[in-house]
Structure formats: C-alpha cells, structure tokens
Scaffold this motif. Sequence first.
Motif: not given
Length: 142
Positions: A3, A7, A80, A84, A87
Amino acid sequence: MMISTKGRYALRVLIDMAEHQTDGYIPLKEIAKRQDISEKYLESIVKSLVKGGVVEGMRGKGGGYRLCKGPDQFTAGQILRLMEGSLAPVACLEAGSSPCDRAGECRTLSLWAGLNDVINKYLDQYTLADLLREDGDYDYVI
C-alpha cells in the motif's frame, strides 16, 4: 502488494474528516497540519477522493472538504482500491487483465486467488466508522 503513501494518507485524511464532520467543510490546511502531511500532496489525494465520490468540496470562505456519506458507508477496501487501483497480489488477478496463457496449468493460481479474496474481505470488513473507535482496538497511526 504494498500500500502506497497515497492509500495510507487517504485513510488518514478520511478518518480526520470523519472526526471533524460536525465542523462542516474542513480546509485542507487544517487537515494537513493535524496529520503532518504536505498540503500539496493532500491536494492530489483529495482530487482522487472527489473524483471517486467519497468527498465533496466547496470553494471560498467557509470552504474545504467533507465526506459525501457517513463514515459507516465507506470501507477501507473501497478507499484503498480507489487510491491504489488494485489490491491484487499478482497481475493476472487484476480487474480487466488479459487472461494468462498459463492459467489452465498454473499450480499457484488458486493460492493467489485465495490470498486476493482474503485481502479484499479483510479490508472490506472495516469501515471508516470502525477506524474511528476509541476503545483501544485500533491504532490511529496508519
């Protein structure tokens, strides 16, 4: 998967906004000072959050930013993924990726798919409201 600061800082900013939501629109300068994050860097983070429909802004006197919905309506996973992009622990599991030529014979695909599932389920179980709790179950530093 790692991360990024973008984030992590997005979560910090949103928790800060949730903590101060009764203040109305919150100037970035105040958030930057409380969170010890560059105001310029926060501008790029908030721009993504506005585009993603998480926060809304108002210009001028009394302006700033605020959450579009209550803190119980946003999960850490949503935020996130917004910041991002993905994930996924491996490229072949990213949304929109081309099918892997080796998927049919890949002995590790189920391992990575399981990890991807665990990561997303774990992060989606925590809302911003959960992260605001002051009962000692969570650390505020992200």
